[in-house]
Enzyme design. Structure first.
Site, PDB file in Angstrom:
ATOM      1  N   ILE A 150       0.834  -1.206   0.000  1.00 36.86           N
ATOM      2  CA  ILE A 150       0.000   0.000   0.000  1.00 36.86           C
ATOM      3  C   ILE A 150       0.862   1.247   0.000  1.00 36.86           C
ATOM      4  O   ILE A 150       0.631   2.190  -0.770  1.00 36.86           O
ATOM      5  CB  ILE A 150      -0.955  -0.019   1.199  1.00 36.86           C
ATOM      6  CG1 ILE A 150      -1.956  -1.164   1.079  1.00 36.86           C
ATOM      7  CG2 ILE A 150      -1.696   1.316   1.320  1.00 36.86           C
ATOM      8  CD1 ILE A 150      -2.812  -1.375   2.317  1.00 36.86           C
ATOM      9  N   VAL A 228      -4.295   5.667   7.193  1.00 33.74           N
ATOM     10  CA  VAL A 228      -5.064   4.660   6.465  1.00 33.74           C
ATOM     11  C   VAL A 228      -4.548   3.268   6.809  1.00 33.74           C
ATOM     12  O   VAL A 228      -4.836   2.297   6.102  1.00 33.74           O
ATOM     13  CB  VAL A 228      -5.008   4.894   4.935  1.00 33.74           C
ATOM     14  CG1 VAL A 228      -5.782   6.145   4.551  1.00 33.74           C
ATOM     15  CG2 VAL A 228      -3.554   4.997   4.447  1.00 33.74           C
ATOM     16  N   GLY A 229      -3.776   3.180   7.901  1.00 28.16           N
ATOM     17  CA  GLY A 229      -3.217   1.904   8.335  1.00 28.16           C
ATOM     18  C   GLY A 229      -4.143   1.221   9.324  1.00 28.16           C
ATOM     19  O   GLY A 229      -5.138   0.605   8.944  1.00 28.16           O
ATOM     20  N   ARG A 230      -3.826   1.358  10.593  1.00 24.68           N
ATOM     21  CA  ARG A 230      -4.653   0.820  11.665  1.00 24.68           C
ATOM     22  C   ARG A 230      -4.801   1.874  12.748  1.00 24.68           C
ATOM     23  O   ARG A 230      -3.858   2.599  13.066  1.00 24.68           O
ATOM     24  CB  ARG A 230      -4.030  -0.457  12.244  1.00 24.68           C
ATOM     25  CG  ARG A 230      -4.217  -1.685  11.361  1.00 24.68           C
ATOM     26  CD  ARG A 230      -5.680  -2.100  11.306  1.00 24.68           C
ATOM     27  NE  ARG A 230      -5.914  -3.320  10.534  1.00 24.68           N
ATOM     28  CZ  ARG A 230      -6.299  -3.339   9.281  1.00 24.68           C
ATOM     29  NH1 ARG A 230      -6.444  -2.195   8.610  1.00 24.68           N
ATOM     30  NH2 ARG A 230      -6.539  -4.492   8.656  1.00 24.68           N
ATOM     31  N   GLU A 259     -13.814   1.452  16.765  1.00 19.39           N
ATOM     32  CA  GLU A 259     -14.673   1.589  15.594  1.00 19.39           C
ATOM     33  C   GLU A 259     -15.994   0.862  15.834  1.00 19.39           C
ATOM     34  O   GLU A 259     -15.982  -0.272  16.342  1.00 19.39           O
ATOM     35  CB  GLU A 259     -13.981   1.022  14.344  1.00 19.39           C
ATOM     36  CG  GLU A 259     -12.742   1.778  13.946  1.00 19.39           C
ATOM     37  CD  GLU A 259     -12.082   1.249  12.672  1.00 19.39           C
ATOM     38  OE1 GLU A 259     -12.650   0.334  12.035  1.00 19.39           O
ATOM     39  OE2 GLU A 259     -11.009   1.751  12.307  1.00 19.39           O
ATOM     40  N   HIS A 278     -13.551   3.857   7.872  1.00 23.86           N
ATOM     41  CA  HIS A 278     -12.743   2.695   7.479  1.00 23.86           C
ATOM     42  C   HIS A 278     -13.129   2.228   6.068  1.00 23.86           C
ATOM     43  O   HIS A 278     -13.515   1.074   5.857  1.00 23.86           O
ATOM     44  CB  HIS A 278     -12.925   1.553   8.485  1.00 23.86           C
ATOM     45  CG  HIS A 278     -11.764   0.597   8.493  1.00 23.86           C
ATOM     46  ND1 HIS A 278     -11.309  -0.010   9.623  1.00 23.86           N
ATOM     47  CD2 HIS A 278     -10.959   0.153   7.487  1.00 23.86           C
ATOM     48  CE1 HIS A 278     -10.277  -0.799   9.328  1.00 23.86           C
ATOM     49  NE2 HIS A 278     -10.056  -0.715   8.041  1.00 23.86           N
ATOM     50  N   GLY A 281     -10.080   2.233   1.044  1.00 20.80           N
ATOM     51  CA  GLY A 281      -9.773   1.401  -0.118  1.00 20.80           C
ATOM     52  C   GLY A 281     -10.966   0.780  -0.785  1.00 20.80           C
ATOM     53  O   GLY A 281     -10.822   0.071  -1.792  1.00 20.80           O
TER      54      GLY A 281
END
Length: 314
Positions: A150, A228-230, A259, A278, A281
């Site tokens: 990514i 945009v990872g965790r 979340e 989330h 992508g």
């Protein structure tokens, strides 16, 4: 006959794109604990779309026939429970499928900050005409924390619009997608140089809580963070403090420690923060693409060929 089990969240519908599986496959879909406990000991292949409930760990049998577990996500941190991780079962993921969508999200966030889109929308809501000068992104420096699949796609897209992109990985290396890739130990000095910091790293013991008060204090004043990872890579309380004291000029956040983000969370009220659910992508048709990706890999597995996207333990 090969038993393939699909573990879905209660609210999910069956994963599209699986119609290409051979007739020799018996596909079963489960969405609750009783069904999973009954079906799991007989399955040879498990496809997981339910990552948040912890159901698989609770139902993992002492004895099973599983040979392969496929995660329909790029990250596999939700599958890192010891019984599976220590087993001989092969694990694969959906690496590559979401790279372009996430990279486009990051580019959009960079442009949003540079062109003060959040400011435009606030002024529009109040019907205020207020001219401002905005930034050019050409030659601005980006630090991508996580120089994998990514991160590499993010670097490719940002360099295409003239930005300088440096990556951070476990060890330094040459990578044509980046201007340079430094070892993770260089994080503080690289944070001090970056106008934009993009997190694309997976969640591991090394990255959990990586962005804390010390990391934010090391960042270049006025920099922007894009995650945009965790979510758990960022200490949310520390991020709020950095935003409130003006150390950061803004943040674009697609992932969070909790979340969904609670309705009363103070991040919702931050004027210089963009929040998304989330979804960075997720493109139109992504669920079918996931199913088709698994089918392609299954045909390789059935033919005795090496699987794509095998997750290496260690």
């Amino acid at each position: 006959m090969t038993d393939v089990l699909l573990l879905m969240a209660p609210e999910d519908t069956e994963l599209p794109g699986l119609d290409g599986l051979p007739a020799s496959v018996r596909l079963r879909c489960v969405q609750d604990e009783d069904a999973l406990r009954q079906a799991l000991p007989e399955a040879e292949v498990l496809v997981v779309t339910d990552f948040r409930s912890g159901l698989l760990e609770r139902c993992w049998p002492a004895q099973n026939r599983l040979r392969w577990v496929h995660a329909t996500s790029a990250g596999v941190d939700a599958l890192m429970f010891p019984a599976l991780w220590d087993s001989p079962v092969t694990i694969t993921n959906a690496r590559g499928l979401f790279d372009r969508g996430i990279a486009e999200y990051v580019l959009g966030a960079v442009l949003m900050f540079a062109k003060d889109t959040l400011g435009n929308l606030r002024l529009q809501r109040h019907r205020q005409w207020q001219h401002r000068d905005t930034e050019l992104i050409e030659q601005r420096r980006v630090l991508v924390v996580g120089a994998g699949s990514i991160g590499g796609e993010v670097a490719t897209l940002l360099r295409a619009v003239g930005m300088q992109v440096v990556g951070l990985a476990r060890t330094a290396r040459a990578d044509a997608r980046f201007d340079a890739v430094h070892a993770s130990a260089a994080l503080p000095e690289q944070l001090a140089l970056a106008d934009f910091v993009v997190i694309t790293a997976p969640l591991t013991d090394d990255t959990r809580g990586l962005f804390n008060d010390q990391a934010f204090a090391a960042m270049k004043p006025g920099a922007r963070l894009i995650n945009v990872g965790r979510g758990s890579i960022v200490d949310t309380a520390a991020l709020l403090r950095a935003l409130e004291r003006g150390q950061l000029s803004g943040a674009a956040l697609d992932v969070f420690e909790q979340e969904p983000l609670p309705e009363d969370h103070p991040l919702w009220q931050q004027p210089n923060v963009m929040i998304s659910a989330h979804m960075a992508g997720d493109f139109l048709g992504w669920r079918r693409a996931l199913g088709e990706q698994f089918v392609t890999n299954f045909l390789r597995w059935q033919a005795g060929e090496a699987l794509h996207n095998r997750v290496e333990r260690g």
